[in-house]
Structures are given as structure tokens and as C-alpha cells.
Design a protein around this motif. Structure first.
Motif, mmCIF file in Angstrom:
data_model
loop_
_atom_site.group_PDB
_atom_site.id
_atom_site.type_symbol
_atom_site.label_atom_id
_atom_site.label_comp_id
_atom_site.label_asym_id
_atom_site.label_seq_id
_atom_site.Cartn_x
_atom_site.Cartn_y
_atom_site.Cartn_z
ATOM 1 N N VAL A 88 0.854 -1.198 0.000
ATOM 2 C CA VAL A 88 0.000 0.000 0.000
ATOM 3 C C VAL A 88 0.886 1.242 0.000
ATOM 4 O O VAL A 88 1.750 1.397 0.859
ATOM 5 C CB VAL A 88 -0.930 -0.003 1.223
ATOM 6 C CG1 VAL A 88 -1.720 1.294 1.282
ATOM 7 C CG2 VAL A 88 -1.876 -1.201 1.165
ATOM 8 N N MET A 89 0.627 2.140 -0.968
ATOM 9 C CA MET A 89 1.416 3.359 -1.139
ATOM 10 C C MET A 89 0.492 4.581 -1.049
ATOM 11 O O MET A 89 -0.735 4.443 -1.012
ATOM 12 C CB MET A 89 2.145 3.309 -2.483
ATOM 13 C CG MET A 89 3.147 2.164 -2.595
ATOM 14 S SD MET A 89 4.591 2.415 -1.536
ATOM 15 C CE MET A 89 5.513 3.621 -2.502
ATOM 16 N N PRO A 90 1.062 5.809 -1.023
ATOM 17 C CA PRO A 90 0.226 7.012 -0.856
ATOM 18 C C PRO A 90 -0.923 7.112 -1.855
ATOM 19 O O PRO A 90 -2.059 7.413 -1.476
ATOM 20 C CB PRO A 90 1.229 8.160 -1.039
ATOM 21 C CG PRO A 90 2.522 7.575 -0.579
ATOM 22 C CD PRO A 90 2.498 6.141 -0.990
ATOM 23 N N PRO A 106 -18.918 -1.713 -7.804
ATOM 24 C CA PRO A 106 -18.209 -2.953 -7.478
ATOM 25 C C PRO A 106 -16.693 -2.759 -7.572
ATOM 26 O O PRO A 106 -16.196 -2.021 -8.431
ATOM 27 C CB PRO A 106 -18.713 -3.934 -8.546
ATOM 28 C CG PRO A 106 -19.999 -3.361 -9.033
ATOM 29 C CD PRO A 106 -19.861 -1.882 -8.914
ATOM 30 N N VAL A 107 -15.972 -3.450 -6.690
ATOM 31 C CA VAL A 107 -14.509 -3.340 -6.636
ATOM 32 C C VAL A 107 -13.913 -4.735 -6.758
ATOM 33 O O VAL A 107 -14.425 -5.701 -6.183
ATOM 34 C CB VAL A 107 -14.050 -2.674 -5.324
ATOM 35 C CG1 VAL A 107 -12.528 -2.616 -5.260
ATOM 36 C CG2 VAL A 107 -14.650 -1.288 -5.186
ATOM 37 N N LEU A 108 -12.832 -4.816 -7.494
ATOM 38 C CA LEU A 108 -12.063 -6.053 -7.642
ATOM 39 C C LEU A 108 -10.612 -5.726 -7.313
ATOM 40 O O LEU A 108 -10.094 -4.699 -7.765
ATOM 41 C CB LEU A 108 -12.217 -6.571 -9.071
ATOM 42 C CG LEU A 108 -11.534 -7.871 -9.486
ATOM 43 C CD1 LEU A 108 -12.344 -8.534 -10.593
ATOM 44 C CD2 LEU A 108 -10.120 -7.616 -9.989
ATOM 45 N N VAL A 109 -9.955 -6.573 -6.517
ATOM 46 C CA VAL A 109 -8.582 -6.305 -6.072
ATOM 47 C C VAL A 109 -7.610 -7.228 -6.810
ATOM 48 O O VAL A 109 -7.833 -8.444 -6.895
ATOM 49 C CB VAL A 109 -8.456 -6.512 -4.558
ATOM 50 C CG1 VAL A 109 -7.004 -6.330 -4.112
ATOM 51 C CG2 VAL A 109 -9.370 -5.550 -3.802
ATOM 52 N N VAL A 110 -6.562 -6.628 -7.349
ATOM 53 C CA VAL A 110 -5.500 -7.389 -8.012
ATOM 54 C C VAL A 110 -4.183 -7.097 -7.293
ATOM 55 O O VAL A 110 -3.769 -5.929 -7.205
ATOM 56 C CB VAL A 110 -5.382 -7.015 -9.500
ATOM 57 C CG1 VAL A 110 -4.143 -7.660 -10.115
ATOM 58 C CG2 VAL A 110 -6.629 -7.435 -10.259
ATOM 59 N N GLN A 127 -4.215 -9.127 2.420
ATOM 60 C CA GLN A 127 -4.988 -8.927 3.639
ATOM 61 C C GLN A 127 -5.012 -7.457 4.053
ATOM 62 O O GLN A 127 -6.030 -6.947 4.549
ATOM 63 C CB GLN A 127 -4.419 -9.784 4.771
ATOM 64 C CG GLN A 127 -4.659 -11.275 4.601
ATOM 65 C CD GLN A 127 -6.139 -11.591 4.411
ATOM 66 O OE1 GLN A 127 -6.991 -11.115 5.173
ATOM 67 N NE2 GLN A 127 -6.449 -12.374 3.378
ATOM 68 N N GLU A 128 -3.898 -6.767 3.831
ATOM 69 C CA GLU A 128 -3.828 -5.350 4.203
ATOM 70 C C GLU A 128 -4.818 -4.519 3.395
ATOM 71 O O GLU A 128 -5.553 -3.688 3.951
ATOM 72 C CB GLU A 128 -2.400 -4.837 3.990
ATOM 73 C CG GLU A 128 -2.191 -3.406 4.463
ATOM 74 C CD GLU A 128 -0.771 -2.918 4.232
ATOM 75 O OE1 GLU A 128 -0.437 -1.841 4.757
ATOM 76 O OE2 GLU A 128 0.003 -3.616 3.514
ATOM 77 N N ILE A 129 -4.868 -4.763 2.092
ATOM 78 C CA ILE A 129 -5.765 -3.964 1.253
ATOM 79 C C ILE A 129 -7.226 -4.344 1.500
ATOM 80 O O ILE A 129 -8.126 -3.493 1.478
ATOM 81 C CB ILE A 129 -5.393 -4.094 -0.249
ATOM 82 C CG1 ILE A 129 -6.085 -3.000 -1.061
ATOM 83 C CG2 ILE A 129 -5.726 -5.459 -0.795
ATOM 84 C CD1 ILE A 129 -5.632 -1.609 -0.761
ATOM 85 N N LEU A 130 -7.496 -5.624 1.769
ATOM 86 C CA LEU A 130 -8.867 -6.039 2.070
ATOM 87 C C LEU A 130 -9.348 -5.412 3.376
ATOM 88 O O LEU A 130 -10.527 -5.049 3.511
ATOM 89 C CB LEU A 130 -8.963 -7.561 2.133
ATOM 90 C CG LEU A 130 -8.793 -8.309 0.798
ATOM 91 C CD1 LEU A 130 -8.861 -9.810 1.013
ATOM 92 C CD2 LEU A 130 -9.853 -7.867 -0.214
ATOM 93 N N GLN A 131 -8.451 -5.270 4.343
ATOM 94 C CA GLN A 131 -8.811 -4.626 5.608
ATOM 95 C C GLN A 131 -9.139 -3.149 5.395
ATOM 96 O O GLN A 131 -10.113 -2.620 5.960
ATOM 97 C CB GLN A 131 -7.669 -4.774 6.618
ATOM 98 C CG GLN A 131 -7.933 -4.118 7.969
ATOM 99 C CD GLN A 131 -9.145 -4.687 8.679
ATOM 100 O OE1 GLN A 131 -9.384 -5.888 8.637
ATOM 101 N NE2 GLN A 131 -9.923 -3.819 9.317
ATOM 102 N N LEU A 132 -8.344 -2.481 4.564
ATOM 103 C CA LEU A 132 -8.620 -1.072 4.264
ATOM 104 C C LEU A 132 -9.962 -0.906 3.562
ATOM 105 O O LEU A 132 -10.721 0.031 3.833
ATOM 106 C CB LEU A 132 -7.491 -0.495 3.401
ATOM 107 C CG LEU A 132 -6.146 -0.284 4.096
ATOM 108 C CD1 LEU A 132 -5.072 0.071 3.084
ATOM 109 C CD2 LEU A 132 -6.260 0.813 5.156
#
Length: 619
Positions: A88-90, A106-110, A127-132
């Protein structure tokens, strides 16, 4: 379906799109030299069921936030890309903020570049981005670990995109056409080409659309969808249109629109519901990112209780007219600090600055804040004492079919105006009662003018409800009109003997020049009166209804007023739109231009006509 990428610079968004489509979206020499996206890039992929997905590659660098917001303004879903080696960056955090402000997509994470790190590291970033995202109320979106260059994990992502495309319900293409333009260029042998997203409706070869910049009418010569010739483009598709028409003076920048003539209604003032993450500055110009357009504007907070701690109503005064509709979402940004301040949704695109802080205005804003058009119309009819302009309501929502409430038995329609039947009956009874009381208190007066009625009944000066009630009562002989005065049938002002004597002296001069008003100087000479004394007598006769004061030093017999009003009515009936000009009234009445202007302004003030630009129509 249209999907935009989001994520920090150099996290592999462009490489991912190339792996999905085989198309390289960095088109410019500068982008290829620097190895980073600067402008918006576009590609498409064919899905298993014959559908297609359009992909918008947006730049990730903080310097290009305006471009990113433009790219994400007209999409159906977002693919958030985070590099496993960087995490995760600024700009990742900033793009998450944009997702929150856009809301409901809708959001999809890659997690990209997984070949560069261990599996444990990739899972940690995931896991970090899913938590955010969970903190933004986006719970358990589809997420994938992959590497675009080697192809590892790509199959699962493609399968998910195919599932999205299969389940996606496109926008209704039965409404009026509206296209948001993102690029314009000229092609030898073809002329002007624009590309963009069709937000609603359907565009076909031969259709004529209006350009939002200057209202120019442009005909569609040909259409391409995904590089292939097509006879039509449908809502939710990206397309290219070859246009024919006068583009002189047209800007055609990103954010311009092509619209069906029925919804071409530019506005420079709109009311909106705001959701703020930072306090708006008290002064200065802010930027509204609406669709792919950027508009400079200033906000006037509307007084009243806030909806929640961070939701308020506000009126935006724009630096240039735009075409928008109810429910349109925008993002608010401070260009000075480069901070995102919040988002908003348009509630009334045709707001008026006058009276914006009145309690009735805020009540109407709350009433219209309903996504269901029928419910919103019912709410408005309940709170607006003067009824609802149906045409304005439908234009604000880009509707082509009237809501069911417009045809409800308890809803009364007069032309394009609606009110509740009980409100109409109540106003009629109050009007008749007010007249009866006025005749008892002032038997020497001819009646009440429209202006006095609006004040007495607490209605707007140009009340459509009062106009409809008066017309209804006149048609059914419940009222009579003498010049500007309304009175009950059979009422005659009880003039004193002196006033009747004055009128007998003056009547021959008025009848001789009818329907023109007599010249004041000639009356002064004939009656041997100074101007002050003459005007005092004329004003007294006007109060009794024996004369009508139509302007400074201009008086007419009521019969002359009625004759001139009949001329205006005949002119209106001759035109399909019911409008007539001052020049045509002058020619048909024969009273000259100066008298015509005075008489028509008198009709406007008396509520007999309404001015619209250079024309008028009967009220």
C-alpha cells in the motif's frame, strides 16, 4: 460494462490491461518514453458469452489526479491494483478515498507483480488492502494474486471478469441519448471524430444531437464500437462518432457532452446533497469532478438541520453552464491544497439563487431527494403550495415517460403544471371569500388585482396555482374581470357623483382615440387642468375601475384593455408554441411601438401574459 483501473504509479495497471486484451494503452510518445501513464488509456476485451468489457487505464501519479478522476467518473466498476513488492502506497490510499466518494461501485482487487516476492508477502499485502476496503464498507471483494508478465493467476481473473460481464445489467437504452466525450480529433477524409461513453439512450447513424458547449446541432455520420463499424451504440458502451455540423467556436474538450434535444438544458446553478470528509473553505473556488468533466464552482451552504454529521445540502454556482441530471454524482476537490473534500449528488439541476434559504425551498429539496420519480413527485405535490412544473421535473431526471403520479385521480393537470385537487379547491374557495369580503369593505372599488390576491393568499407573484384557479373561475362565470381587476359577477363600484361627472367629461376623449391612450397634454388643454390635478382624477377613476392605468401617463378604458388582450390572444392562437412578439402585437393592434411596450408590460404585471425572452404567451 466499463471498468477502470486504480492504484499507485508503476504498480502494473497498464501491463495488466495489455495481458488481458493484448492492447497497449500508453499511446503518446511521452508516455512511452517515461514508461508511465499520463493520459487516459482505453482497451476492450471480448468475453465468453459474446459481451465485451471496456477497460479504462488511469494514471496513478499524484500529479495526474484530475485525469484519474475523469477516468473513474463514467465507469461501472473499479479494478484496484496493488504491487506485491511495494504494498500500500500514498496513491493507493488516495484512490481508496476516491472509491469511497464515488460509492456503490463494485470493486475487484489485483495483487500484481507476485513473481517478485514470496507467497507470504503477497498474502500479507492482500490482507492489508482487504482490511482497508472493509473500513470503507467494501467487504470481501474478489481478489487475485497474479503476475501480468508470466501470466500466473490471469485465468482466475479472466473468469471473474466474464462472470461480471454476464451478470451486468446495462443502462436502459430507451431513454434520451447522452454521451460524455473524452477525446476529439480530426481524421483526413472523415472530419471530426469524438470518442466517449454513451451514458444513456441509443445513438444511431443519422441522429442529430446537441453539443453541450454551445448548443450546436451535430449529425452522426458513422459509428464505431471497439474499432468496428456499427449502425448504433447503446447505453453503457464506449464508441467513436463521426460528426457533421458547424463546430466553429466549439471547445470539444474532455467533459463535453452530446445530448438529445429533449434533455439539452444547461444550468449554472444546482442544489445537491453533500457528503464531506473535510470542511469546505469559507471562500474560494473549488473543483467539481462530474463524470469526466472538471467545473470550477463555489458553494453556498443551505441553512437547516444537517442530514447527518457529515451530510448537508448546498447550492453550487458554476463558472460555466453544464448539462446534468438528478442523482448525478460528483467529487469535490480543493485545487489549492489538492485535497479531496467530499462528494455530492445533484438534487435540483435547475436551482434558483433567489430565495434559496427560505424554509419552503429546503422542504422542496428534501421532498425531491428520492430516487423513485413517482415518490419524489408525490412528495413535491405535498409540500409545494403552488404545484409542480411537470416538464421541469421530467427534464431534471431525463424522463421521457410521465411518472404514474402525474395521472393520479387526485392530481389536477393544467397544461404542463400539476397540483393536488384539494389544494386547487381550497385556493378557489379562499379567492371567492377574499373577493366577497373586499366588496363589503370597499364598495367603491372595482375589485382586486392579481398582485393583491397573491399577497392575500401568500402565493408567489407568478403563482401557477392562482393562474389556474382564476382561469377556472372566469370560464365558469364565478368571476368577472374588468381591466386588471377581478370581481364577483354583478358587482359594480359605487362611484361618487363627482367621479362620475369627471368620467363623463373624459370619456369622449378616450373613446375617440381608442384603443390608443389619449395624450395627457391634450387632456390638460381641453379640461384646463394642470398635470397634477389631472393625474389625481385619472388615478381616482382607475381605482374605481372606470379607467385602467397601463403605464406612466397612459390610461385606457377597460373596453380598450379587453380589446388589446383579445389581440394578444389571437396572436397566441396563431402560433404552434402559443408565443408572440412585441412587433407582431404592435402591427396587429395599430397603437405604435411605445404604447405596445407599455400595454404588454401592464399585461405582464397584471398576470395576463408571461414574458419569455423576446416573446410572450398568455398566462
Amino acid at each position: 460494462m466499463i471498468i477502470a483501473t486504480a492504484g499507485h504509479v508503476d504498480h502494473g495497471k497498464t501491463a495488466l490491461i495489455k495481458a488481458l486484451t493484448g492492447q497497449h494503452t500508453d499511446r503518446t510518445a511521452e508516455e512511452q518514453r517515461r514508461g508511465m501513464s499520463i493520459e487516459l488509456g482505453y482497451a476492450w476485451m471480448d468475453c465468453a458469452d459474446g459481451k465485451t468489457i471496456d477497460l479504462v487505464d488511469v494514471p496513478g501519479h499524484e500529479k495526474f489526479m484530475r485525469t484519474l478522476l475523469a477516468g473513474m467518473g463514467c465507469v461501472d466498476a473499479v479494478m484496484l491494483v496493488v504491487a506485491a513488492d511495494d504494498g500500500v502506497m500514498p496513491q493507493t490510499l488516495e484512490h481508496l478515498q476516491v472509491l469511497k466518494l464515488l460509492g456503490g461501485r463494485p470493486v475487484l482487487v489485483v495483487i500484481s507483480k507476485c513473481a517478485n516476492v514470496t507467497n507470504e508477502r503477497a498474502l500479507h499485502v492482500q490482507q492489508e488492502i482487504l482490511q482497508l476496503l472493509a473500513e470503507l464498507a467494501v467487504h470481501k471483494p474478489p481478489s487475485f494474486l497474479l503476475d501480468s508478465l508470466s501470466g500466473d493467476g490471469m485465468a482466475a481473473l479472466v473468469e471473474q471478469l466474464n462472470t461480471w460481464a454476464e451478470s451486468f445489467s446495462p443502462a436502459d437504452d430507451q431513454g434520451p441519448a447522452r454521451m460524455s466525450i473524452d477525446r476529439h480529433f480530426s481524421q483526413p477524409g472523415a472530419g471530426d471524430i469524438v470518442t466517449g461513453t454513451l451514458l444513456s439512450g441509443r445513438a444511431q447513424i443519422g441522429d442529430v444531437l446537441r453539443l453541450s458547449d454551445n448548443g450546436a446541432s451535430l449529425r452522426i455520420r458513422s459509428i464505431q464500437v471497439h474499432g468496428r463499424a456499427a449502425s448504433a451504440a447503446h447505453a453503457g458502451q464506449r464508441c467513436a462518432l463521426n460528426l457533421v455540423g458547424d463546430l466553429a467556436g466549439a471547445d470539444l474538450t474532455r467533459g463535453s457532452q452530446l445530448l438529445d434535444a429533449a434533455i439539452f438544458a444547461p444550468t449554472a446553478c444546482l442544489d445537491a446533497r453533500l457528503q464531506l470528509i473535510s470542511r469546505l473553505p469559507n471562500r474560494g473556488t473549488l473543483q467539481l469532478h462530474m463524470g469526466n468533466a472538471v467545473i470550477n464552482a463555489r458553494c453556498v451552504p443551505l441553512r437547516g438541520e444537517p442530514l447527518t454529521a457529515d451530510q448537508h445540502y448546498g447550492q453550487w454556482i458554476l463558472d460555466r453552464p453544464v448539462c446534468c441530471r438528478y442523482g448525478e454524482r460528483f467529487i469535490i476537490r480543493d485545487p489549492a491544497s489538492r485535497k479531496l473534500l467530499g462528494s455530492g449528488q445533484v438534487l435540483d439541476p435547475f436551482a434558483e439563487s433567489k430565495g434559496r434559504q427560505r424554509p419552503e425551498r429546503l422542504a422542496a429539496l428534501v421532498a425531491v431527494d428520492a430516487s423513485d420519480a413517482d415518490q419524489a413527485l408525490q412528495n413535491l405535490l405535498a409540500v409545494l403550495a403552488d404545484g409542480v412544473d411537470l416538464g421541469r421535473f421530467m427534464r431534471a431526471r431525463h424522463l421521457t415517460i410521465e411518472p404514474g403520479r402525474a395521472r393520479h385521480p387526485e392530481t389536477l393537470r393544467v397544461a404542463g403544471w400539476l397540483c393536488r385537487q384539494p389544494d386547487f379547491e381550497h385556493c378557489l374557495q379562499r379567492l371567492l371569500a377574499a373577493l366577497a369580503a373586499h366588496h363589503l369593505q370597499h364598495p367603491d372599488q372595482a375589485g382586486m388585482s392579481r398582485q393583491r390576491f397573491t399577497r392575500h393568499l401568500g402565493l408567489p407573484i407568478r403563482s401557477r396555482l392562482l393562474s389556474a384557479v382564476i382561469r377556472h373561475a372566469l370560464d365558469r362565470h364565478m368571476l368577472q374581470q374588468s381591466g386588471p381587476n377581478l370581481h364577483l359577477p354583478g358587482h359594480q363600484p359605487q362611484a361618487d357623483a363627482q367621479s362620475l361627472e369627471w368620467f363623463e367629461q373624459l370619456q369622449p376623449a378616450f373613446s375617440a382615440c381608442a384603443p390608443r391612450p389619449p395624450i395627457i397634454g391634450e387632456l390638460m388643454a381641453d379640461l384646463n387642468l394642470d398635470k397634477a390635478e389631472l393625474l389625481t382624477r385619472l388615478d381616482k377613476l382607475s381605482a374605481l375601475g372606470l379607467l385602467a392605468c397601463v403605464g406612466r401617463n397612459r390610461y385606457l378604458l377597460p373596453a380598450s384593455v379587453d380589446h388589446l388582450l383579445s389581440v394578444a390572444g389571437e396572436l397566441a392562437r396563431q402560433q404552434d408554441d402559443g408565443q408572440f412578439s412585441t412587433a407582431s402585437f404592435r402591427d396587429h393592434s395599430g397603437i405604435g411601438r411605445n404604447h405596445s411596450v407599455a400595454v404588454l408590460e401592464y399585461f405582464d404585471k397584471a398576470g395576463m401574459t408571461r414574458q419569455s425572452g423576446q416573446s410572450r404567451r398568455l398566462a
